[in-house]
Design an enzyme around this catalytic site. Structure first.
Site, short mmCIF file in Angstrom:
data_model
loop_
_atom_site.label_atom_id
_atom_site.label_comp_id
_atom_site.label_asym_id
_atom_site.label_seq_id
_atom_site.Cartn_x
_atom_site.Cartn_y
_atom_site.Cartn_z
N HIS A 11 0.93 -1.02 0.45
CA HIS A 11 -0.03 0.12 0.04
C HIS A 11 1.19 1.32 -0.21
O HIS A 11 2.23 1.29 0.33
CB HIS A 11 -0.72 -0.19 1.02
CG HIS A 11 -0.48 0.11 2.20
ND1 HIS A 11 0.70 1.19 3.13
CD2 HIS A 11 0.09 -1.09 3.24
CE1 HIS A 11 1.28 0.43 4.46
NE2 HIS A 11 0.78 -0.56 4.23
N ARG A 62 -6.09 0.30 4.04
CA ARG A 62 -4.86 1.75 3.62
C ARG A 62 -4.45 0.13 2.03
O ARG A 62 -3.52 0.91 0.72
CB ARG A 62 -3.67 1.10 4.32
CG ARG A 62 -2.93 0.05 4.58
CD ARG A 62 -2.08 0.86 6.18
NE ARG A 62 -1.68 -0.73 6.63
CZ ARG A 62 -1.72 -1.07 7.75
NH1 ARG A 62 -3.39 -0.60 8.11
NH2 ARG A 62 -1.39 -1.97 8.31
N GLU A 89 -2.04 -6.94 6.70
CA GLU A 89 -0.74 -6.78 7.61
C GLU A 89 0.04 -7.83 9.11
O GLU A 89 -1.23 -8.66 9.08
CB GLU A 89 0.28 -5.55 7.66
CG GLU A 89 1.47 -5.13 8.77
CD GLU A 89 2.74 -5.41 7.79
OE1 GLU A 89 3.18 -4.39 6.88
OE2 GLU A 89 3.03 -6.57 7.66
N HIS A 159 0.34 -5.88 2.10
CA HIS A 159 1.38 -4.82 3.26
C HIS A 159 2.54 -5.24 2.88
O HIS A 159 3.58 -6.56 2.62
CB HIS A 159 0.69 -5.59 4.18
CG HIS A 159 -0.36 -4.65 4.51
ND1 HIS A 159 -0.97 -3.62 4.82
CD2 HIS A 159 -1.61 -5.68 4.27
CE1 HIS A 159 -2.36 -3.54 5.10
NE2 HIS A 159 -2.88 -4.83 4.42
O1 LIG Z 1 2.25 -2.10 10.47
C1 LIG Z 1 3.30 -1.45 10.00
O2 LIG Z 1 3.65 -1.31 11.33
C2 LIG Z 1 3.62 -0.64 9.07
O3 LIG Z 1 2.89 -1.39 7.76
C3 LIG Z 1 4.99 -1.91 8.77
O4 LIG Z 1 6.00 -1.49 9.48
P1 LIG Z 1 7.49 -2.83 9.73
O5 LIG Z 1 8.11 -1.79 8.22
O6 LIG Z 1 7.85 -1.82 11.06
O7 LIG Z 1 7.31 -3.86 9.75
#
Ligand SMILES: O=C(O)[C@H](O)COP(=O)(O)O
Length: 207
Positions: A11, A62, A89, A159
């Site tokens: 996203h 998102r 995610e 994600h």
């Molecule tokens: O979920 C989250 O915080 C981000 O979308 C991805 O987080 P990260 O890059 O810290 O894993």
């Protein structure tokens, strides 16, 4: 010859990405920059002459909004779209909503890097990447891959970590190499697969 096209895109920048907050299954929207990233992604795919037969996305806004913006740009606003939480995610559990820098100051950079990028160490109350693979990979194999293999052009908007889980398999990464894989927001990865489902080619569409 059957084209086996699979395009994956993270996203665009979200409001919590901008605030540097752990997000996981929380559901913030895109920032104006994230909206532009999604539109740029759509323009890039259109410039390659790519169109799609089906799209998949997660249960989170998102990713769904990113997909809509891409489809609008390529002129396929009504494309069949399947939303499923299994593309969500990674769940960041107790870290969700916390600032990443403040969390690193409290627990140390190394511990936060382990929580964010290791394969099998989950954040407190959340999912490890291994846990994420355990829900993403079966969904890919059972639901997405069959449509790619019969020649449907497939677009997935998801994600950072749910796509890292999938790319780990596509790119033959292991628990030693996956920690270094980072996905930029709104940058499509254009895969073409062989008849045996292995990767024939991969193109990163930098904005
Ligand atoms: O979920 C989250 O915080 C981000 O979308 C991805 O987080 P990260 O890059 O810290 O894993």
């Amino acid at each position: 010859m059957t084209e086996r096209l699979l395009v994956l895109t993270r996203h665009g920048e979200s409001e919590w990405n901008l605030k540097n907050l752990f997000t996981g299954w929380k559901d913030p929207g895109l920032t104006p920059k994230g909206i532009e990233e999604a539109k740029t992604a759509g323009r890039g795919l259109k410039a390659l002459g790519l169109g799609f037969d089906v799209a998949f996305t997660s249960a989170l806004t998102r990713a769904q909004h990113t997909l809509k913006l891409i489809l609008d740009e390529i002129g396929q606003p009504g494309l069949e779209t399947i939303r499923d939480f299994r593309l969500n995610e990674r769940d960041y559990g107790d870290l969700s909503g916390l600032n990443k820098a403040e969390t690193a100051a409290k627990y140390g950079d190394e511990q936060v890097h382990i929580w964010r990028r290791s394969y099998d160490v989950p954040p407190p109350g959340g999912e490890s990447l291994k846990d994420t693979v355990a829900r993403v990979l079966p969904y890919y194999v059972e639901t997405i891959l069959p449509r790619v293999m019969r020649g449907e052009r497939v677009l997935v908007a998801a994600h950072g970590n749910s796509l890292r889980a999938l790319i780990m398999v596509l790119d033959h990464l292991d628990d030693k190499t996956i920690p270094s894989l980072e996905l930029k927001t709104g940058v499509p990865l254009v895969y073409r697969l062989n008849a045996d489902t292995t990767v024939a080619s991969k193109q990163v569409l930098e904005g």
